[in-house]
Write a protein that holds these residues in place. Structure first.
Motif, PDB file in Angstrom:
ATOM      1  N   ILE A   1       7.948  -0.155   9.674  1.00  0.00           N
ATOM      2  CA  ILE A   1       9.038  -1.085   9.385  1.00  0.00           C
ATOM      3  C   ILE A   1      10.319  -0.606  10.047  1.00  0.00           C
ATOM      4  N   GLN A   2      11.300  -1.482  10.043  1.00  0.00           N
ATOM      5  CA  GLN A   2      12.610  -1.168  10.595  1.00  0.00           C
ATOM      6  C   GLN A   2      13.487  -0.581   9.494  1.00  0.00           C
ATOM      7  N   GLU A   3      14.316   0.336   9.869  1.00  0.00           N
ATOM      8  CA  GLU A   3      15.251   0.916   8.914  1.00  0.00           C
ATOM      9  C   GLU A   3      16.036  -0.186   8.212  1.00  0.00           C
ATOM     10  N   GLY A   4      16.179  -0.041   6.920  1.00  0.00           N
ATOM     11  CA  GLY A   4      16.893  -1.055   6.151  1.00  0.00           C
ATOM     12  C   GLY A   4      15.968  -2.029   5.449  1.00  0.00           C
ATOM     13  N   GLU A   5      14.777  -2.183   5.964  1.00  0.00           N
ATOM     14  CA  GLU A   5      13.810  -3.070   5.323  1.00  0.00           C
ATOM     15  C   GLU A   5      13.206  -2.386   4.104  1.00  0.00           C
ATOM     16  N   ASN A   6      12.539  -3.207   3.293  1.00  0.00           N
ATOM     17  CA  ASN A   6      11.828  -2.658   2.135  1.00  0.00           C
ATOM     18  C   ASN A   6      10.379  -2.369   2.517  1.00  0.00           C
ATOM     19  N   ALA A   7       9.829  -1.341   1.906  1.00  0.00           N
ATOM     20  CA  ALA A   7       8.434  -0.981   2.154  1.00  0.00           C
ATOM     21  C   ALA A   7       7.666  -1.089   0.844  1.00  0.00           C
ATOM     22  N   THR A   8       6.581  -1.821   0.873  1.00  0.00           N
ATOM     23  CA  THR A   8       5.741  -1.968  -0.307  1.00  0.00           C
ATOM     24  C   THR A   8       4.363  -1.408  -0.015  1.00  0.00           C
ATOM     25  N   MET A   9       3.935  -0.498  -0.869  1.00  0.00           N
ATOM     26  CA  MET A   9       2.619   0.122  -0.729  1.00  0.00           C
ATOM     27  C   MET A   9       1.849  -0.091  -2.014  1.00  0.00           C
ATOM     28  N   ASN A  10       0.584  -0.376  -1.890  1.00  0.00           N
ATOM     29  CA  ASN A  10      -0.246  -0.676  -3.042  1.00  0.00           C
ATOM     30  C   ASN A  10      -1.345   0.368  -3.229  1.00  0.00           C
ATOM     31  N   CYS A  11      -1.755   0.505  -4.450  1.00  0.00           N
ATOM     32  CA  CYS A  11      -2.798   1.461  -4.790  1.00  0.00           C
ATOM     33  C   CYS A  11      -3.694   0.826  -5.837  1.00  0.00           C
ATOM     34  N   SER A  12      -4.988   0.954  -5.662  1.00  0.00           N
ATOM     35  CA  SER A  12      -5.920   0.481  -6.671  1.00  0.00           C
ATOM     36  C   SER A  12      -6.792   1.637  -7.116  1.00  0.00           C
ATOM     37  N   TYR A  13      -7.248   1.564  -8.335  1.00  0.00           N
ATOM     38  CA  TYR A  13      -8.094   2.619  -8.864  1.00  0.00           C
ATOM     39  C   TYR A  13      -9.236   1.997  -9.644  1.00  0.00           C
ATOM     40  N   LYS A  14     -10.191   2.839 -10.016  1.00  0.00           N
ATOM     41  CA  LYS A  14     -11.429   2.268 -10.540  1.00  0.00           C
ATOM     42  C   LYS A  14     -11.657   2.504 -12.025  1.00  0.00           C
ATOM     43  N   THR A  15     -11.175   3.622 -12.549  1.00  0.00           N
ATOM     44  CA  THR A  15     -11.458   3.928 -13.945  1.00  0.00           C
ATOM     45  C   THR A  15     -10.181   3.890 -14.771  1.00  0.00           C
ATOM     46  N   SER A  16     -10.318   3.994 -16.070  1.00  0.00           N
ATOM     47  CA  SER A  16      -9.145   4.032 -16.941  1.00  0.00           C
ATOM     48  C   SER A  16      -8.345   5.293 -16.675  1.00  0.00           C
ATOM     49  N   ILE A  17      -7.046   5.161 -16.769  1.00  0.00           N
ATOM     50  CA  ILE A  17      -6.179   6.294 -16.460  1.00  0.00           C
ATOM     51  C   ILE A  17      -5.210   6.570 -17.587  1.00  0.00           C
TER      52      ILE A  17
ATOM     53  N   ALA B   1      -1.885   9.020  -7.164  1.00  0.00           N
ATOM     54  CA  ALA B   1      -2.811   9.942  -7.809  1.00  0.00           C
ATOM     55  C   ALA B   1      -2.900   9.573  -9.275  1.00  0.00           C
ATOM     56  N   THR B   2      -4.091   9.624  -9.805  1.00  0.00           N
ATOM     57  CA  THR B   2      -4.301   9.267 -11.196  1.00  0.00           C
ATOM     58  C   THR B   2      -4.869  10.450 -11.975  1.00  0.00           C
ATOM     59  N   ASP B   3      -4.606  10.431 -13.270  1.00  0.00           N
ATOM     60  CA  ASP B   3      -5.231  11.406 -14.158  1.00  0.00           C
ATOM     61  C   ASP B   3      -5.717  10.686 -15.402  1.00  0.00           C
ATOM     62  N   THR B   4      -6.592  11.362 -16.110  1.00  0.00           N
ATOM     63  CA  THR B   4      -7.200  10.733 -17.287  1.00  0.00           C
ATOM     64  C   THR B   4      -6.745  11.375 -18.591  1.00  0.00           C
ATOM     65  N   GLY B   5      -5.783  12.311 -18.502  1.00  0.00           N
ATOM     66  CA  GLY B   5      -5.287  12.923 -19.718  1.00  0.00           C
ATOM     67  C   GLY B   5      -4.456  14.141 -19.399  1.00  0.00           C
ATOM     68  N   ALA B   6      -3.825  14.698 -20.426  1.00  0.00           N
ATOM     69  CA  ALA B   6      -2.979  15.869 -20.228  1.00  0.00           C
ATOM     70  C   ALA B   6      -3.797  17.015 -19.658  1.00  0.00           C
ATOM     71  N   ASN B   7      -3.193  17.701 -18.699  1.00  0.00           N
ATOM     72  CA  ASN B   7      -3.825  18.851 -18.049  1.00  0.00           C
ATOM     73  C   ASN B   7      -5.083  18.504 -17.268  1.00  0.00           C
ATOM     74  N   SER B   8      -5.336  17.237 -17.088  1.00  0.00           N
ATOM     75  CA  SER B   8      -6.521  16.887 -16.319  1.00  0.00           C
ATOM     76  C   SER B   8      -6.180  16.836 -14.839  1.00  0.00           C
ATOM     77  N   LYS B   9      -7.187  16.914 -14.063  1.00  0.00           N
ATOM     78  CA  LYS B   9      -6.992  16.976 -12.619  1.00  0.00           C
ATOM     79  C   LYS B   9      -6.509  15.633 -12.081  1.00  0.00           C
ATOM     80  N   LEU B  10      -5.799  15.704 -10.974  1.00  0.00           N
ATOM     81  CA  LEU B  10      -5.348  14.507 -10.283  1.00  0.00           C
ATOM     82  C   LEU B  10      -6.382  14.091  -9.252  1.00  0.00           C
ATOM     83  N   THR B  11      -6.612  12.808  -9.165  1.00  0.00           N
ATOM     84  CA  THR B  11      -7.475  12.257  -8.134  1.00  0.00           C
ATOM     85  C   THR B  11      -6.611  11.430  -7.206  1.00  0.00           C
TER      86      THR B  11
END
Lengths: 116, 111
Positions: B13-29, B90-100
């Protein structure tokens, strides 16, 4: 602020040798640290969870005898790549959980390993 | 397997424009986080959104979370050349759980 330091930032080793990478939490205690591997232009793949005072928990497919993890103190975890081969060349990043909620995680600056 | 999948894979994109990035995941987080990585460097935490939150702001960053669609978006407003980096969810499934981590999006902001 909280800082996680990795050393060395870059290392070149000969095939067949072992190399150790250190991950230190500089101003906080981290009972849990994580080691990731990242190939160029790819995402981070979790290798193992390092727990202070106990054995590391390795992800499926990660050879525990090849990637030795030691978390001997609350501020230091080490990853030793044993009998390194060129395919082990990668960017290795550690992270440490900062607070008791487990939601704040700080990452090190990463270590580039090149095996020649 | 990757929990998060970002799209687009690359955005210019050009400086000054907005950037939108999307993320999808598969399990409950439990939480979803966005990180930034400059080339060859470590990760910098940008923002965390909990599973019971729908939107969060931090400076020029706006994150949304739709748990029904298992997706999140990161909006960077008034982009700057210095925003050029790779962005990961990055998603996690609970406190102290690993990030995916997701595969990441490479953002290039042209001056």
């Amino acid at each position: 602020g909280a800082v996680v330091s990795q050393h060395p930032s870059r290392v070149i080793c000969k095939s067949g040798t072992s190399v150790k990478i250190e991950c230190r939490s500089l101003d906080f205690q981290a009972t849990t640290m994580f080691w990731y591997r990242q190939f160029p232009k790819q995402s981070l793949m979790l290798m193992a969870t390092s727990n202070e005072g106990s054995k590391a928990t390795y992800e499926q497919g990660v050879e525990k005898d090849k990637f030795l993890i030691n978390h001997a103190s609350l501020t230091l975890s080490t990853l030793t790549v044993t009998s390194a081969h060129p395919e082990d060349s990668s960017f290795y990043i550690c992270s440490a959980i900062f607070d008791t909620s487990g939601n704040t995680i700080y990452f090190g600056e990463g270590s580039w390993l090149t095996v020649v | 397997s990757q929990q998060g999948e970002e799209d687009p894979q690359a955005l210019s994109i050009q400086e000054g424009e907005n950037a939108t990035m999307n993320c999808s995941y598969k399990t409950s987080i439990n939480n979803l986080q966005w990180y930034r990585q400059n080339s060859g460097r470590g990760l910098v935490h940008l923002i965390l959104i909990r599973s019971n939150e729908r939107e969060k702001h931090s400076g020029r960053l706006r994150v949304t979370l739709d748990t029904s669609k298992k997706s999140s978006s990161l909006l960077i407003t008034a982009s700057r050349a210095a925003d050029t980096a790779s962005y990961f969810c990055a998603t996690d499934t609970g406190a102290n759980s690993k990030l995916t981590f997701g595969k990441g999006i490479t953002l290039s902001v042209r001056p």
